[in-house]
Motif scaffolding. Sequence first.
Motif, PDB file in Angstrom:
ATOM      1  N   THR A   1      -2.778  -1.297  -3.444  1.00 52.12           N
ATOM      2  CA  THR A   1      -2.323  -1.042  -3.529  1.00 52.12           C
ATOM      3  C   THR A   1      -1.508  -1.824  -4.835  1.00 52.12           C
ATOM      4  O   THR A   1      -2.360  -2.668  -5.984  1.00 52.12           O
ATOM      5  CB  THR A   1      -0.731   0.154  -4.434  1.00 52.12           C
ATOM      6  N   GLU A   2      -1.405  -2.826  -4.469  1.00 53.24           N
ATOM      7  CA  GLU A   2      -1.085  -4.320  -4.970  1.00 53.24           C
ATOM      8  C   GLU A   2      -0.988  -5.633  -3.839  1.00 53.24           C
ATOM      9  O   GLU A   2      -1.308  -4.737  -2.464  1.00 53.24           O
ATOM     10  CB  GLU A   2       0.204  -4.667  -5.526  1.00 53.24           C
ATOM     11  N   GLY A   3      -1.962  -6.519  -4.660  1.00 58.29           N
ATOM     12  CA  GLY A   3      -2.094  -7.939  -3.818  1.00 58.29           C
ATOM     13  C   GLY A   3      -3.714  -7.925  -3.112  1.00 58.29           C
ATOM     14  O   GLY A   3      -4.224  -7.327  -3.336  1.00 58.29           O
ATOM     15  N   ASN A   4      -3.546  -9.390  -2.970  1.00 54.27           N
ATOM     16  CA  ASN A   4      -4.871  -8.778  -2.328  1.00 54.27           C
ATOM     17  C   ASN A   4      -5.048  -9.725  -0.988  1.00 54.27           C
ATOM     18  O   ASN A   4      -3.972 -10.303  -0.564  1.00 54.27           O
ATOM     19  CB  ASN A   4      -5.373 -10.607  -2.922  1.00 54.27           C
ATOM     20  N   ILE A   5      -6.399  -9.273  -0.397  1.00 51.90           N
ATOM     21  CA  ILE A   5      -7.265  -9.982   1.158  1.00 51.90           C
ATOM     22  C   ILE A   5      -8.152 -10.751   1.066  1.00 51.90           C
ATOM     23  O   ILE A   5      -8.819 -10.475   0.461  1.00 51.90           O
ATOM     24  CB  ILE A   5      -6.633  -8.787   1.822  1.00 51.90           C
ATOM     25  N   THR A   6      -7.794 -11.574   1.507  1.00 49.20           N
ATOM     26  CA  THR A   6      -8.706 -12.538   1.475  1.00 49.20           C
ATOM     27  C   THR A   6      -9.588 -12.903   3.706  1.00 49.20           C
ATOM     28  O   THR A   6      -8.369 -12.708   4.625  1.00 49.20           O
ATOM     29  CB  THR A   6      -8.222 -14.067   1.386  1.00 49.20           C
ATOM     30  N   ILE A   7     -10.913 -12.259   3.520  1.00 47.23           N
ATOM     31  CA  ILE A   7     -10.762 -12.303   4.815  1.00 47.23           C
ATOM     32  C   ILE A   7     -12.344 -13.825   4.431  1.00 47.23           C
ATOM     33  O   ILE A   7     -13.065 -12.912   3.924  1.00 47.23           O
ATOM     34  CB  ILE A   7     -11.150 -10.918   5.566  1.00 47.23           C
TER      35      ILE A   7
ATOM     36  N   LYS B   1       0.388  -1.275   0.291  1.00 48.13           N
ATOM     37  CA  LYS B   1      -0.302  -0.084  -0.163  1.00 48.13           C
ATOM     38  C   LYS B   1       0.962   1.374  -0.061  1.00 48.13           C
ATOM     39  O   LYS B   1       1.517   1.068   0.308  1.00 48.13           O
ATOM     40  CB  LYS B   1      -0.633   0.340   1.124  1.00 48.13           C
ATOM     41  N   SER B   2       0.832   2.194  -0.820  1.00 49.63           N
ATOM     42  CA  SER B   2       1.132   3.125  -1.199  1.00 49.63           C
ATOM     43  C   SER B   2       0.360   4.225  -0.563  1.00 49.63           C
ATOM     44  O   SER B   2      -0.558   4.406  -1.554  1.00 49.63           O
ATOM     45  CB  SER B   2       2.409   3.126  -2.505  1.00 49.63           C
ATOM     46  N   TYR B   3       0.870   5.231   0.056  1.00 47.76           N
ATOM     47  CA  TYR B   3      -0.382   6.584  -0.102  1.00 47.76           C
ATOM     48  C   TYR B   3       0.072   7.839  -1.218  1.00 47.76           C
ATOM     49  O   TYR B   3       1.383   7.991  -1.730  1.00 47.76           O
ATOM     50  CB  TYR B   3       0.106   6.982   0.967  1.00 47.76           C
ATOM     51  N   GLY B   4      -0.143   7.580  -2.245  1.00 46.23           N
ATOM     52  CA  GLY B   4       0.368   8.985  -3.241  1.00 46.23           C
ATOM     53  C   GLY B   4       1.107   7.995  -4.273  1.00 46.23           C
ATOM     54  O   GLY B   4       1.602   7.035  -4.189  1.00 46.23           O
ATOM     55  N   ASN B   5       2.376   8.626  -5.007  1.00 48.48           N
ATOM     56  CA  ASN B   5       2.543   8.142  -6.003  1.00 48.48           C
ATOM     57  C   ASN B   5       4.273   7.918  -5.833  1.00 48.48           C
ATOM     58  O   ASN B   5       5.336   7.351  -6.480  1.00 48.48           O
ATOM     59  CB  ASN B   5       2.874   8.737  -7.355  1.00 48.48           C
ATOM     60  N   THR B   6       4.290   9.198  -4.518  1.00 49.27           N
ATOM     61  CA  THR B   6       6.169   9.206  -4.525  1.00 49.27           C
ATOM     62  C   THR B   6       6.576   8.543  -2.780  1.00 49.27           C
ATOM     63  O   THR B   6       5.302   7.763  -2.155  1.00 49.27           O
ATOM     64  CB  THR B   6       5.878  10.942  -4.249  1.00 49.27           C
ATOM     65  N   GLY B   7       7.409   8.522  -2.557  1.00 48.58           N
ATOM     66  CA  GLY B   7       7.594   7.848  -1.479  1.00 48.58           C
ATOM     67  C   GLY B   7       7.722   6.844  -1.177  1.00 48.58           C
ATOM     68  O   GLY B   7       7.316   5.980  -2.022  1.00 48.58           O
ATOM     69  N   VAL B   8       8.088   6.030   0.094  1.00 50.15           N
ATOM     70  CA  VAL B   8       8.286   4.346   0.146  1.00 50.15           C
ATOM     71  C   VAL B   8       6.511   3.972   0.446  1.00 50.15           C
ATOM     72  O   VAL B   8       5.837   4.796   1.182  1.00 50.15           O
ATOM     73  CB  VAL B   8       9.519   4.118   1.405  1.00 50.15           C
ATOM     74  N   PRO B   9       6.453   2.766   0.683  1.00 52.56           N
ATOM     75  CA  PRO B   9       5.205   2.284   0.828  1.00 52.56           C
ATOM     76  C   PRO B   9       4.869   1.812   2.307  1.00 52.56           C
ATOM     77  O   PRO B   9       5.819   1.458   2.506  1.00 52.56           O
ATOM     78  CB  PRO B   9       5.213   0.739  -0.052  1.00 52.56           C
ATOM     79  N   ALA B  10       3.574   2.107   2.514  1.00 50.34           N
ATOM     80  CA  ALA B  10       3.480   2.245   4.241  1.00 50.34           C
ATOM     81  C   ALA B  10       3.094   0.589   4.225  1.00 50.34           C
ATOM     82  O   ALA B  10       3.487   0.445   5.506  1.00 50.34           O
ATOM     83  CB  ALA B  10       1.758   2.900   4.102  1.00 50.34           C
TER      84      ALA B  10
END
Length: 225
Positions: free
Chosen positions: A56-62, A9-18
Motif C-alpha cells: 500500500t505504501e513504501g518500496n521493495i527492492t530485489i 500493506k493493508s487489505y481493503g480500507n478498514t482495520g489494521v494493516p497486515a
Amino acid sequence: MIILENVSKSYGNTGVPAIKNMNLHIKRGEFVFIVGPSGSGKSTLIKLLLKELDPTEGNITINNLNIRRIKKRHVPKFRRQIGVVFQDFRLLEDRNVYENIAFAQKVIETPNRIIKRQVPTMLSMVGLAEKYKSFPNQLSGGEQQRVALARALVNNPKILLADEPTGNLDPKNSWEIMKLLEEANQRGTTVVVVTHNKEIVDAMKKRVITMKKGEIISDEYQGGY
Ligand code: ADP
Ligand code: ADP
C-alpha cells in the motif's frame, strides 16, 4: 539483495494493516528465519516479495530492482529468479517426480539435454534418485517436500523463500529439509524461511526476525556473529 523501505500493506480500507511501516535489509547469501504468532504478517511479507501483492505504501527492492516498476507481463519472469516452497508442497499431482522438476525447467525453455542432466542431479541432491517415476501421492510428506525443494532450486535461483516448509512434517523430515535449505544457502542462495518451529530456529543459530502485528519486534543473530 532484499530491501524493504517503509513498507505497509493493508487489505481493503478498514482495520489494521497486515504490514506496518516495515524496514528490512537482507544481504546476498544470508539465511534468515521469520517467526511470529499467527496473523503477524509473515505470509503477507512472502506475498509482497513474490509480487503476488503490492505494498500500500513504501518500496521493495530485489536484486537492485524496485519491484513496483515491474510490468504485469514481466512478473512471471521476475518470479522465476525466486525459488519458493510452501507448507502444502504444491506439486503437480498428475505428473511424476521427474516431470515435476523438469516442468520448472521447461517453462524457462531449458534445452532437453540439460533437463535430462539436471533433474537426476537435483534428485540425488535431495536423496530421491530412485523415486523419479513416483507420483506425489505415492510419496511421504517428507519426500514430497524434498521434490518441491528440488523443483524450487533446479533453476539455481538467487533467492529461496520457504513459507512454513516443515509445517506438515515430523521432526526427522523437518531436519532433513532444513539441512537441504542450509546446503542451498552454502552454495550461495539467499534463504528466507517462515517457520513456527522453535526447536529448529534455536538450534540453527541464524538471523531471526520476529514479527508481531505487522511489525518487526526483534531482529538478531543467534549465532554469535
Ligand atoms: P501470518 O502469516 O503471520 O499468519 P498473515 O500475513 O497471513 O499473517 O496475516 C496478517 C494479517 O492480515 C492478519 O490480520 C490477517 O487476518 C490479515 N489478512 C491476511 N490475508 C488477508 C486477506 N486476503 N484479506 C484480508 N485480510 C487478510
Ligand atoms: P512416512 O512414514 O515417512 O510418512 P509413508 O508410509 O508414506 O512414509 O511411505 C513410506 C515409503 O513408501 C515412501 O518411500 C513412499 O514413497 C512409499 N510409498 C508410500 N505409498 C506408496 C504407494 N501408494 N505406492 C508406492 N510407494 C509408496
